[in-house]
Enzyme design. Structure first.
Site, PDB file in Angstrom:
ATOM      1  N   HIS A 114       0.911  -1.064   0.122  1.00  0.00           N
ATOM      2  CA  HIS A 114       0.126  -0.101   0.096  1.00  0.00           C
ATOM      3  C   HIS A 114       0.852   1.212   0.106  1.00  0.00           C
ATOM      4  O   HIS A 114       0.701   2.314  -0.861  1.00  0.00           O
ATOM      5  CB  HIS A 114      -0.841   0.085   1.212  1.00  0.00           C
ATOM      6  N   LYS A 168     -17.859  -6.651   6.817  1.00  0.00           N
ATOM      7  CA  LYS A 168     -16.579  -7.143   6.852  1.00  0.00           C
ATOM      8  C   LYS A 168     -16.062  -6.759   7.985  1.00  0.00           C
ATOM      9  O   LYS A 168     -15.795  -5.851   8.566  1.00  0.00           O
ATOM     10  CB  LYS A 168     -15.751  -6.517   5.752  1.00  0.00           C
ATOM     11  N   ARG A 208      -1.842  -6.625  -8.187  1.00  0.00           N
ATOM     12  CA  ARG A 208      -0.840  -7.370  -7.773  1.00  0.00           C
ATOM     13  C   ARG A 208      -0.673  -8.426  -8.888  1.00  0.00           C
ATOM     14  O   ARG A 208       0.241  -8.990  -9.814  1.00  0.00           O
ATOM     15  CB  ARG A 208      -0.813  -8.007  -6.635  1.00  0.00           C
ATOM     16  N   SER A 244      -2.343  -7.905   3.309  1.00  0.00           N
ATOM     17  CA  SER A 244      -2.839  -7.807   4.448  1.00  0.00           C
ATOM     18  C   SER A 244      -3.300  -9.137   5.089  1.00  0.00           C
ATOM     19  O   SER A 244      -2.996  -9.397   6.168  1.00  0.00           O
ATOM     20  CB  SER A 244      -3.918  -6.672   4.742  1.00  0.00           C
TER      21      SER A 244
HETATM   22  P1  ADP Z   1      -9.645  -3.910   0.083  1.00  0.00           P
HETATM   23  O1  ADP Z   1     -10.259  -4.379   1.252  1.00  0.00           O
HETATM   24  O2  ADP Z   1     -10.356  -2.656  -0.408  1.00  0.00           O
HETATM   25  O3  ADP Z   1      -9.065  -4.774  -0.916  1.00  0.00           O
HETATM   26  P2  ADP Z   1      -6.876  -3.501   0.851  1.00  0.00           P
HETATM   27  O4  ADP Z   1      -6.602  -2.627   2.144  1.00  0.00           O
HETATM   28  O5  ADP Z   1      -6.699  -4.633   0.968  1.00  0.00           O
HETATM   29  O6  ADP Z   1      -8.423  -3.002   0.548  1.00  0.00           O
HETATM   30  O7  ADP Z   1      -6.428  -2.991  -0.349  1.00  0.00           O
HETATM   31  C1  ADP Z   1      -6.477  -1.590  -0.945  1.00  0.00           C
HETATM   32  C2  ADP Z   1      -5.794  -1.440  -2.354  1.00  0.00           C
HETATM   33  O8  ADP Z   1      -4.355  -1.899  -2.342  1.00  0.00           O
HETATM   34  C3  ADP Z   1      -6.191  -2.533  -3.404  1.00  0.00           C
HETATM   35  O9  ADP Z   1      -6.285  -1.673  -4.734  1.00  0.00           O
HETATM   36  C4  ADP Z   1      -5.318  -3.431  -3.303  1.00  0.00           C
HETATM   37  O10 ADP Z   1      -5.400  -4.306  -4.451  1.00  0.00           O
HETATM   38  C5  ADP Z   1      -4.011  -2.813  -3.264  1.00  0.00           C
HETATM   39  N1  ADP Z   1      -2.920  -3.411  -2.460  1.00  0.00           N
HETATM   40  C6  ADP Z   1      -2.815  -4.338  -1.688  1.00  0.00           C
HETATM   41  N2  ADP Z   1      -1.729  -4.996  -1.415  1.00  0.00           N
HETATM   42  C7  ADP Z   1      -1.018  -4.411  -2.371  1.00  0.00           C
HETATM   43  C8  ADP Z   1       0.453  -4.704  -2.676  1.00  0.00           C
HETATM   44  N3  ADP Z   1       1.188  -5.713  -2.034  1.00  0.00           N
HETATM   45  N4  ADP Z   1       0.810  -4.104  -3.891  1.00  0.00           N
HETATM   46  C9  ADP Z   1       0.235  -3.050  -4.606  1.00  0.00           C
HETATM   47  N5  ADP Z   1      -0.959  -3.022  -4.286  1.00  0.00           N
HETATM   48  C10 ADP Z   1      -1.614  -3.551  -3.245  1.00  0.00           C
END
Ligand code: ADP
Length: 152
Positions: free
Chosen positions: A18, A42, A91, A129
């Site tokens: 992120h 969620k 990703r 995450s």
């Molecule tokens: P959500 O619950 O909306 O998926 P996340 O917090 O998991 O929220 O992710 C927010 C954004 O960050 C999403 O677009 C996700 O694809 C992106 N993301 C998550 N992990 C990575 C990573 N390792 N590299 C790049 N983008 C990421």
């Protein structure tokens, strides 16, 4: 006209993936609003105030980044913030398929919005995450996956 982008997510917890997307996107926008979506369906692993505090710790001092939370539809939040862009990270092809559906439906509901995708840098493709949470549940060390200074 200010170029404002919303980066919506759960950030449960924030990872280096992120952080990398946010920092790489900074030069493109006047302001990035990093927004934790409160999703009643969620159940989060970390409470909202903790996730907010981490975001604040990492980005609170950065000009051009604002941290907040929102409930409801992301496009409604974007409208209220005058944001023309939604920022998301990609990703894998699974991410692409998931994001394509959301992005296209958002575009149908709010034609003025553009979703901007950042390809993940190779070193963070496997960082998520959910895996960080699993490692934490079992007492593992996640420091290499989360931003500098985040402690659990
Ligand atoms: P959500 O619950 O909306 O998926 P996340 O917090 O998991 O929220 O992710 C927010 C954004 O960050 C999403 O677009 C996700 O694809 C992106 N993301 C998550 N992990 C990575 C990573 N390792 N590299 C790049 N983008 C990421």
């Amino acid at each position: 006209m200010q170029r404002i982008a919303v980066f919506p997510g759960s950030f449960d917890p924030i990872t280096r993936g992120h952080e990398s997307v946010i920092r790489r996107a900074l030069p493109l926008f006047d302001e990035i609003v990093v927004a934790i979506g409160e999703n009643s369906e969620k159940k989060s692993f970390f409470p909202l105030d903790r996730r907010l505090r981490w975001l604040d710790q990492i980005f609170g001092h950065e000009p051009g980044i604002r941290i907040t939370t929102y409930a409801g539809l992301t496009i409604d939040f974007c409208r209220s913030e005058n944001a023309g862009f939604i920022l998301r990270g990609l990703r894998t092809s699974a991410d692409f398929e998931f994001e394509r559906g959301i992005g296209q439906m958002n575009k149908m509901m709010y034609p003025e919005i553009e979703t901007v995708f950042f390809l993940c840098v190779p070193e963070y493709v496997s960082v998520s995450s959910s895996i960080v949470r699993d490692v934490l549940r079992h007492g593992g060390d996640v420091r290499q996956f989360v931003p500098e200074g985040i402690v659990f």
